[in-house]
Design a protein around this motif. Structure first.
Motif, PDB file in Angstrom:
ATOM      1  N   LYS A 117      -9.233  -1.231  -9.754  1.00 16.81           N
ATOM      2  CA  LYS A 117     -10.384  -0.543  -9.151  1.00 16.81           C
ATOM      3  C   LYS A 117     -10.682  -1.098  -7.762  1.00 16.81           C
ATOM      4  O   LYS A 117     -10.886  -0.336  -6.801  1.00 16.81           O
ATOM      5  N   VAL A 118     -10.704  -2.408  -7.640  1.00 13.32           N
ATOM      6  CA  VAL A 118     -10.987  -3.039  -6.347  1.00 13.32           C
ATOM      7  C   VAL A 118      -9.866  -2.730  -5.354  1.00 13.32           C
ATOM      8  O   VAL A 118     -10.117  -2.485  -4.169  1.00 13.32           O
ATOM      9  N   GLY A 119      -8.624  -2.734  -5.829  1.00 13.51           N
ATOM     10  CA  GLY A 119      -7.501  -2.445  -4.938  1.00 13.51           C
ATOM     11  C   GLY A 119      -7.563  -1.055  -4.349  1.00 13.51           C
ATOM     12  O   GLY A 119      -7.268  -0.853  -3.158  1.00 13.51           O
ATOM     13  N   GLN A 124      -0.079   2.835  -3.101  1.00 11.26           N
ATOM     14  CA  GLN A 124       0.114   1.543  -2.442  1.00 11.26           C
ATOM     15  C   GLN A 124      -0.287   0.392  -3.356  1.00 11.26           C
ATOM     16  O   GLN A 124       0.358  -0.664  -3.360  1.00 11.26           O
ATOM     17  N   VAL A 125      -1.346   0.593  -4.119  1.00  8.99           N
ATOM     18  CA  VAL A 125      -1.751  -0.428  -5.091  1.00  8.99           C
ATOM     19  C   VAL A 125      -0.651  -0.641  -6.126  1.00  8.99           C
ATOM     20  O   VAL A 125      -0.295  -1.782  -6.466  1.00  8.99           O
ATOM     21  N   THR A 126      -0.092   0.444  -6.626  1.00  7.54           N
ATOM     22  CA  THR A 126       0.965   0.338  -7.627  1.00  7.54           C
ATOM     23  C   THR A 126       2.203  -0.320  -7.045  1.00  7.54           C
ATOM     24  O   THR A 126       2.836  -1.164  -7.693  1.00  7.54           O
ATOM     25  N   LEU A 127       2.576   0.062  -5.830  1.00  3.73           N
ATOM     26  CA  LEU A 127       3.745  -0.547  -5.194  1.00  3.73           C
ATOM     27  C   LEU A 127       3.535  -2.041  -5.007  1.00  3.73           C
ATOM     28  O   LEU A 127       4.433  -2.848  -5.290  1.00  3.73           O
ATOM     29  N   GLY A 128       2.356  -2.432  -4.532  1.00  8.71           N
ATOM     30  CA  GLY A 128       2.082  -3.857  -4.373  1.00  8.71           C
ATOM     31  C   GLY A 128       2.127  -4.598  -5.692  1.00  8.71           C
ATOM     32  O   GLY A 128       2.651  -5.720  -5.780  1.00  8.71           O
ATOM     33  N   ARG A 129       1.579  -3.975  -6.732  1.00  6.78           N
ATOM     34  CA  ARG A 129       1.612  -4.604  -8.057  1.00  6.78           C
ATOM     35  C   ARG A 129       3.046  -4.865  -8.498  1.00  6.78           C
ATOM     36  O   ARG A 129       3.374  -5.951  -8.988  1.00  6.78           O
ATOM     37  N   THR A 183       0.101   7.099   4.190  1.00  9.68           N
ATOM     38  CA  THR A 183       0.464   6.588   5.509  1.00  9.68           C
ATOM     39  C   THR A 183       0.307   5.078   5.516  1.00  9.68           C
ATOM     40  O   THR A 183      -0.442   4.508   4.711  1.00  9.68           O
ATOM     41  N   PHE A 184       0.998   4.427   6.425  1.00 16.38           N
ATOM     42  CA  PHE A 184       0.939   2.969   6.472  1.00 16.38           C
ATOM     43  C   PHE A 184      -0.482   2.525   6.790  1.00 16.38           C
ATOM     44  O   PHE A 184      -1.133   3.087   7.690  1.00 16.38           O
ATOM     45  N   PRO A 185      -1.001   1.533   6.073  1.00 13.13           N
ATOM     46  CA  PRO A 185      -2.391   1.101   6.303  1.00 13.13           C
ATOM     47  C   PRO A 185      -2.602   0.631   7.743  1.00 13.13           C
ATOM     48  O   PRO A 185      -1.774  -0.087   8.304  1.00 13.13           O
ATOM     49  N   VAL A 225     -10.258  -8.488   0.373  1.00 15.94           N
ATOM     50  CA  VAL A 225     -10.588  -8.476  -1.058  1.00 15.94           C
ATOM     51  C   VAL A 225      -9.687  -7.515  -1.838  1.00 15.94           C
ATOM     52  O   VAL A 225      -9.108  -7.901  -2.871  1.00 15.94           O
ATOM     53  N   PRO A 226      -9.522  -6.257  -1.395  1.00 19.26           N
ATOM     54  CA  PRO A 226      -8.574  -5.394  -2.107  1.00 19.26           C
ATOM     55  C   PRO A 226      -7.145  -5.932  -2.100  1.00 19.26           C
ATOM     56  O   PRO A 226      -6.412  -5.770  -3.082  1.00 19.26           O
ATOM     57  N   LEU A 227      -6.750  -6.587  -1.001  1.00 17.01           N
ATOM     58  CA  LEU A 227      -5.401  -7.155  -0.936  1.00 17.01           C
ATOM     59  C   LEU A 227      -5.230  -8.263  -1.971  1.00 17.01           C
ATOM     60  O   LEU A 227      -4.212  -8.331  -2.669  1.00 17.01           O
ATOM     61  N   LEU A 228      -6.226  -9.139  -2.096  1.00 20.60           N
ATOM     62  CA  LEU A 228      -6.164 -10.201  -3.103  1.00 20.60           C
ATOM     63  C   LEU A 228      -6.148  -9.611  -4.508  1.00 20.60           C
ATOM     64  O   LEU A 228      -5.494 -10.151  -5.407  1.00 20.60           O
ATOM     65  N   ALA A 229      -6.864  -8.504  -4.692  1.00 18.33           N
ATOM     66  CA  ALA A 229      -6.863  -7.847  -6.001  1.00 18.33           C
ATOM     67  C   ALA A 229      -5.463  -7.335  -6.343  1.00 18.33           C
ATOM     68  O   ALA A 229      -5.003  -7.463  -7.486  1.00 18.33           O
ATOM     69  N   VAL A 230      -4.768  -6.760  -5.364  1.00 28.09           N
ATOM     70  CA  VAL A 230      -3.414  -6.263  -5.601  1.00 28.09           C
ATOM     71  C   VAL A 230      -2.452  -7.420  -5.882  1.00 28.09           C
ATOM     72  O   VAL A 230      -1.602  -7.331  -6.777  1.00 28.09           O
ATOM     73  N   VAL A 231      -2.599  -8.514  -5.134  1.00 26.79           N
ATOM     74  CA  VAL A 231      -1.748  -9.690  -5.373  1.00 26.79           C
ATOM     75  C   VAL A 231      -1.976 -10.230  -6.785  1.00 26.79           C
ATOM     76  O   VAL A 231      -1.027 -10.545  -7.510  1.00 26.79           O
ATOM     77  N   GLY A 232      -3.239 -10.339  -7.179  1.00 22.19           N
ATOM     78  CA  GLY A 232      -3.536 -10.817  -8.529  1.00 22.19           C
ATOM     79  C   GLY A 232      -3.033  -9.875  -9.593  1.00 22.19           C
ATOM     80  O   GLY A 232      -2.540 -10.295 -10.644  1.00 22.19           O
ATOM     81  N   LEU A 233      -3.148  -8.583  -9.322  1.00 23.54           N
ATOM     82  CA  LEU A 233      -2.681  -7.573 -10.271  1.00 23.54           C
ATOM     83  C   LEU A 233      -1.186  -7.698 -10.501  1.00 23.54           C
ATOM     84  O   LEU A 233      -0.705  -7.557 -11.629  1.00 23.54           O
ATOM     85  N   GLY A 234      -0.432  -7.966  -9.435  1.00 22.21           N
ATOM     86  CA  GLY A 234       1.013  -8.086  -9.577  1.00 22.21           C
ATOM     87  C   GLY A 234       1.452  -9.440 -10.084  1.00 22.21           C
ATOM     88  O   GLY A 234       2.192  -9.544 -11.070  1.00 22.21           O
TER      89      GLY A 234
END
Length: 368
Positions: free
Chosen positions: A56-58, A66-71, A236-238, A244-253
């Protein structure tokens, strides 16, 4: 003078080679000590419960794809690092990679993406509750697709109870008022995707000589490749990278996908799949508490009540009558069950924990 003929010297008989010692699942341990399994169980329940919050945060800073790809990128990186440390290789054989491509789609790329898109319109707690329906879908599909699974009164009762819980969550008596239909449908479709993947794995990858770690790493890698092709087509590329969303994606993965898989393998090997799969029943509870307390999400009384009914139904479909035998142990089989404590022990096939909550891999319960 006669010479005594000596028998020719013979080489000492070589002792038979000791059988190769099977690799044990990765676990957090030090010299002579091991982290108590209850602490690892609590860690796994918490991480998978918070995975919905992190998704959700991501999505508040990045597109769902993009969230899924990062995960998948960070999850694959963790497993690849462990694979390198253990000096194991990826699976070989075109047929194995073909099957892993299909399982990566149904167990990783598709459900992870659907959950990310669903949480644009529904609370993370509701997504977690929908995730808890996976064992129910799995039982229905296994009765149709797997000839060895036979319906019993207990399983049918659990199935009916579980879907009664789904109707309770959705507030069927109110005409489903207050429920975002698209987001809820996407979350339920994601939950349905997991047992499709489990059954495919059970039919096509059971008996594989490759380790669970090798298969899972390859599967996540293939899921990453799939998202790497799809993501540029729809996003599109961010232009910025919110922290905070980036850390959420890192933690998710790294945590909820990579490290959680490693912890899960150790749990299954130590306490067996029956105990390990109990994580499934704690995940929606933790996700609901996290969503309400951390994100300030609001849920009607029917959501937690329905969640408890779903969990009870799922538990009933997984229970066995007293005296019923378990699954015959099969060593080194992906997606099947071995004796608790066996080095190659793997979780039960669908419908099991699977998830995780939210699996999702070729040889382990699903992950949320």
């Amino acid at each position: 003078m006669t010479s005594v003929r000596r028998p020719p010297a013979t080489a000492p008989a070589s002792s038979p080679a000791a059988p190769a010692r099977p690799r044990r699942p990765w676990s957090f341990r030090g010299p002579g000590r091991r982290l108590d399994w209850r602490l690892r169980f609590a860690f796994l329940s918490t991480v998978w419960g918070f995975s919905f919050l992190m998704t959700k945060v991501g999505t508040q800073g990045y597109a769902p794809f993009q969230v899924t790809l990062g995960r998948l990128v960070f999850g694959t990186a963790v497993l690849a690092a462990v694979l390198a440390v253990r000096r194991e290789g990826l699976p070989r054989g075109g047929r194995t990679w073909l099957h892993l491509t299909v399982s990566a789609f149904f167990l990783n790329a598709l459900p992870f993406s659907l959950f990310a898109y669903s949480q644009e319109t529904i609370p993370s707690a509701l997504a977690a509750i929908c995730n808890a329906t996976s064992p129910l879908w799995g039982m229905v599909l296994s009765l149709v697709a797997l000839s060895e699974d036979r319906p019993t009164r207990r399983r049918v009762a659990g199935l009916g109870l579980g879907f009664l819980g789904v109707l309770t969550v959705l507030g069927a008596w109110q005409g489903f008022a207050g429920i975002a239909p698209t987001g809820t449908a996407l979350a339920l479709l994601a939950s349905f995707s997991y047992p499709v993947g489990w059954i495919y794995v059970r039919r096509n990858l059971a008996g594989s000589a490759h380790s669970n770690l090798s298969l899972t790493t390859a599967q996540l890698l293939l899921g990453t490749v799939q998202l790497a092709f799809v993501t540029p087509l729809f996003t599109t590329f961010p232009t910025s990278f919110p922290m905070v969303p980036l850390l959420a994606v890192v933690g998710l993965g790294a945590l909820a996908t990579g490290i959680a898989m490693l912890v899960q393998y150790g749990l299954v090997a130590e306490v067996g799949p029956t105990t390990a799969q109990m994580v499934t029943y704690f995940t929606p509870v933790i996700a609901t508490v996290a969503g309400v307390w951390v994100l300030g999400e609001r849920l009607s009384w029917s959501a937690p009540v329905g969640a408890l009914i779903i969990i009870a139904g799922a538990a009933l479909t997984q229970s066995r009558p007293k005296g019923a035998g378990g699954t015959r142990p099969v060593a080194g089989t992906a997606g099947t069950t071995t004796e608790p404590g066996h080095p190659d022990a793997a979780p039960e096939p669908a419908p099991a924990l699977a998830t995780a909550p939210a699996p999702a891999c070729a040889a382990a319960p699903r992950q949320p």
